[in-house]
Write a protein that holds these residues in place. Sequence first.
Motif, PDB file in Angstrom:
ATOM      1  N   ILE A 114     175.224 -15.908-137.505  1.00  0.00           N
ATOM      2  CA  ILE A 114     173.958 -15.302-137.078  1.00  0.00           C
ATOM      3  C   ILE A 114     173.933 -15.037-135.575  1.00  0.00           C
ATOM      4  CG2 ILE A 114     171.446 -15.646-136.956  1.00  0.00           C
ATOM      5  CD1 ILE A 114     171.773 -17.324-139.564  1.00  0.00           C
ATOM      6  N   SER A 115     174.140 -16.062-134.770  1.00  0.00           N
ATOM      7  CA  SER A 115     174.153 -15.864-133.313  1.00  0.00           C
ATOM      8  C   SER A 115     174.842 -17.015-132.608  1.00  0.00           C
ATOM      9  CB  SER A 115     172.722 -15.767-132.746  1.00  0.00           C
ATOM     10  OG  SER A 115     172.091 -14.580-133.134  1.00  0.00           O
ATOM     11  N   MET A 116     175.732 -16.691-131.695  1.00  0.00           N
ATOM     12  CA  MET A 116     176.230 -17.691-130.757  1.00  0.00           C
ATOM     13  C   MET A 116     175.105 -17.950-129.758  1.00  0.00           C
ATOM     14  SD  MET A 116     179.599 -17.397-128.313  1.00  0.00           S
ATOM     15  CE  MET A 116     180.735 -17.075-129.665  1.00  0.00           C
ATOM     16  N   LEU A 117     174.988 -19.197-129.290  1.00  0.00           N
ATOM     17  CA  LEU A 117     173.863 -19.549-128.420  1.00  0.00           C
ATOM     18  C   LEU A 117     174.279 -20.006-127.027  1.00  0.00           C
ATOM     19  CD1 LEU A 117     171.623 -21.574-130.890  1.00  0.00           C
ATOM     20  CD2 LEU A 117     171.425 -19.166-130.270  1.00  0.00           C
ATOM     21  N   SER A 118     175.254 -20.910-126.961  1.00  0.00           N
ATOM     22  CA  SER A 118     175.556 -21.551-125.685  1.00  0.00           C
ATOM     23  C   SER A 118     177.023 -21.940-125.640  1.00  0.00           C
ATOM     24  CB  SER A 118     174.689 -22.800-125.512  1.00  0.00           C
ATOM     25  OG  SER A 118     175.061 -23.541-124.370  1.00  0.00           O
ATOM     26  N   ARG A 119     177.514 -22.202-124.425  1.00  0.00           N
ATOM     27  CA  ARG A 119     178.870 -22.712-124.242  1.00  0.00           C
ATOM     28  C   ARG A 119     178.800 -24.029-123.482  1.00  0.00           C
ATOM     29  NH1 ARG A 119     180.423 -17.255-124.032  1.00  0.00           N
ATOM     30  NH2 ARG A 119     182.263 -16.825-125.319  1.00  0.00           N
ATOM     31  N   TYR A 120     179.560 -25.002-123.977  1.00  0.00           N
ATOM     32  CA  TYR A 120     179.723 -26.240-123.223  1.00  0.00           C
ATOM     33  C   TYR A 120     180.637 -25.956-122.027  1.00  0.00           C
ATOM     34  CZ  TYR A 120     178.159 -28.501-127.567  1.00  0.00           C
ATOM     35  OH  TYR A 120     177.460 -28.885-128.683  1.00  0.00           O
ATOM     36  N   THR A 121     180.365 -26.628-120.935  1.00  0.00           N
ATOM     37  CA  THR A 121     181.221 -26.501-119.753  1.00  0.00           C
ATOM     38  C   THR A 121     181.927 -27.825-119.527  1.00  0.00           C
ATOM     39  OG1 THR A 121     179.702 -24.906-118.758  1.00  0.00           O
ATOM     40  CG2 THR A 121     181.292 -25.945-117.302  1.00  0.00           C
ATOM     41  N   TYR A 122     183.247 -27.812-119.695  1.00  0.00           N
ATOM     42  CA  TYR A 122     184.050 -29.014-119.470  1.00  0.00           C
ATOM     43  C   TYR A 122     184.774 -28.918-118.129  1.00  0.00           C
ATOM     44  CZ  TYR A 122     183.158 -30.289-124.306  1.00  0.00           C
ATOM     45  OH  TYR A 122     182.545 -30.636-125.477  1.00  0.00           O
ATOM     46  N   VAL A 123     185.062 -30.066-117.564  1.00  0.00           N
ATOM     47  CA  VAL A 123     185.680 -30.109-116.234  1.00  0.00           C
ATOM     48  C   VAL A 123     186.863 -31.071-116.234  1.00  0.00           C
ATOM     49  CG1 VAL A 123     183.578 -29.521-114.970  1.00  0.00           C
ATOM     50  CG2 VAL A 123     184.056 -31.919-115.529  1.00  0.00           C
ATOM     51  N   ILE A 124     187.696 -30.934-115.229  1.00  0.00           N
ATOM     52  CA  ILE A 124     188.778 -31.900-114.995  1.00  0.00           C
ATOM     53  C   ILE A 124     188.375 -32.731-113.786  1.00  0.00           C
ATOM     54  CG2 ILE A 124     191.194 -32.204-114.377  1.00  0.00           C
ATOM     55  CD1 ILE A 124     191.759 -29.594-115.884  1.00  0.00           C
ATOM     56  N   ALA A 125     188.243 -34.031-114.007  1.00  0.00           N
ATOM     57  CA  ALA A 125     187.722 -34.922-112.971  1.00  0.00           C
ATOM     58  C   ALA A 125     188.701 -36.051-112.676  1.00  0.00           C
ATOM     59  CB  ALA A 125     186.385 -35.508-113.414  1.00  0.00           C
ATOM     60  N   VAL A 126     188.636 -36.556-111.457  1.00  0.00           N
ATOM     61  CA  VAL A 126     189.452 -37.698-111.035  1.00  0.00           C
ATOM     62  C   VAL A 126     188.549 -38.706-110.330  1.00  0.00           C
ATOM     63  CG1 VAL A 126     191.559 -36.331-110.777  1.00  0.00           C
ATOM     64  CG2 VAL A 126     190.020 -36.608-108.814  1.00  0.00           C
ATOM     65  N   PRO A 127     188.977 -39.964-110.238  1.00  0.00           N
ATOM     66  CA  PRO A 127     188.186 -40.941-109.478  1.00  0.00           C
ATOM     67  C   PRO A 127     188.061 -40.501-108.013  1.00  0.00           C
ATOM     68  CG  PRO A 127     189.856 -42.031-110.798  1.00  0.00           C
ATOM     69  CD  PRO A 127     190.168 -40.573-110.848  1.00  0.00           C
ATOM     70  N   ALA A 128     187.016 -40.921-107.378  1.00  0.00           N
ATOM     71  CA  ALA A 128     186.781 -40.539-105.981  1.00  0.00           C
ATOM     72  C   ALA A 128     187.938 -40.961-105.077  1.00  0.00           C
ATOM     73  CB  ALA A 128     185.472 -41.146-105.486  1.00  0.00           C
ATOM     74  N   LYS A 129     188.603 -42.080-105.419  1.00  0.00           N
ATOM     75  CA  LYS A 129     189.700 -42.586-104.591  1.00  0.00           C
ATOM     76  C   LYS A 129     191.071 -42.041-105.011  1.00  0.00           C
ATOM     77  CE  LYS A 129     187.294 -46.941-103.583  1.00  0.00           C
ATOM     78  NZ  LYS A 129     187.352 -48.426-103.690  1.00  0.00           N
TER      79      LYS A 129
END
Length: 321
Positions: A114-129
């Motif tokens: 019927i309809s696509m609605l939204s996309r998830y946004t994934y990220v690549i993250a690391v610890p602050a240190k």
Amino acid sequence: MKLLALLLSAVCGLAGAAPAMAAFPEKPITLVVPFPPGGSTDVHLRSLANMAAKELKQPVIIENKPGASGSVALTSIRSAAPDGYRLTVLVPTSLRLPVLQPMGYDPLKDFTYISMLSRYTYVIAVPAKSPFKTWADVLAYARANPGKLNYGNAGAYSSTHLTMEAIAAKEGIRWNAIPYKGDGDQVQDLTGSQLDLATPSVGGIGPMVDAGKVRLLAVMSGKRAQRYPDVPTLPEAGTDVVADVPYGIVGPAGMDPKVVAVLSDALRKASAQEDNLKLLVQLGQEDAYSTPEAFDSWARATYVKERAQIEKMAQTKGDKQ
């Protein structure tokens, strides 16, 4: 002749007096949500359902049926009447699960898109240190140290797992996939330095980013995240791979195109509302409304592409054993 004319006149009169078909919808619509109440997708769908209900002039009732990565909800509407009054949500996992094991449904034959609605946004993250300051740093380390880097994902054969393995194949590197059931545990292990990298959603890791406990190296989708516009996409960072992870509304197979058009138009108008767009930013998602035809085409193309990738990954795994 006069008698014949009278009979024809009577028949035409009766035909003209026949009641017109009731306009859709004439009663409440049920949307089966494949996630527990309170999660980001559930929050978005409840808000959007209220907006769409105003366009449809009928309530849209939310019914939560979590389980089996969305398959419980899909199978619950598979045999429903294709009248538009019982709908559910399809996520990319729903397309690939039948490739991995029998699920009791065919994603390309058993549903009307019927309809696509939204996309998830994934990220690549690391610890602050983390010593990794850029995505290029990660790739350089992975090449020099095959099999030593551990990354978290949303589960075996999840969208983030497939994306990271597609990156590994493209870049000629090898790393270790650590599956998690959700963002919470993955982010916790990242901040505790038990992971080198994590691949959560923007919504799932946002608070840790804002608190300065983790650093984002790249966005896995094709667009920069509105919440973090300074973070480059993977292609911008040098790797031409993206995670396309949308979700949308489907109904049982065989729905009347006119009913589909009414539903899709109401969702289009609801999706364009400012309140919906603001909510998506808060949830770390992006608007991805599409027509029924475009949603159906995306599903078919994605099914073919991911089936090939999954079969190749399974073969590679078997060769190593």
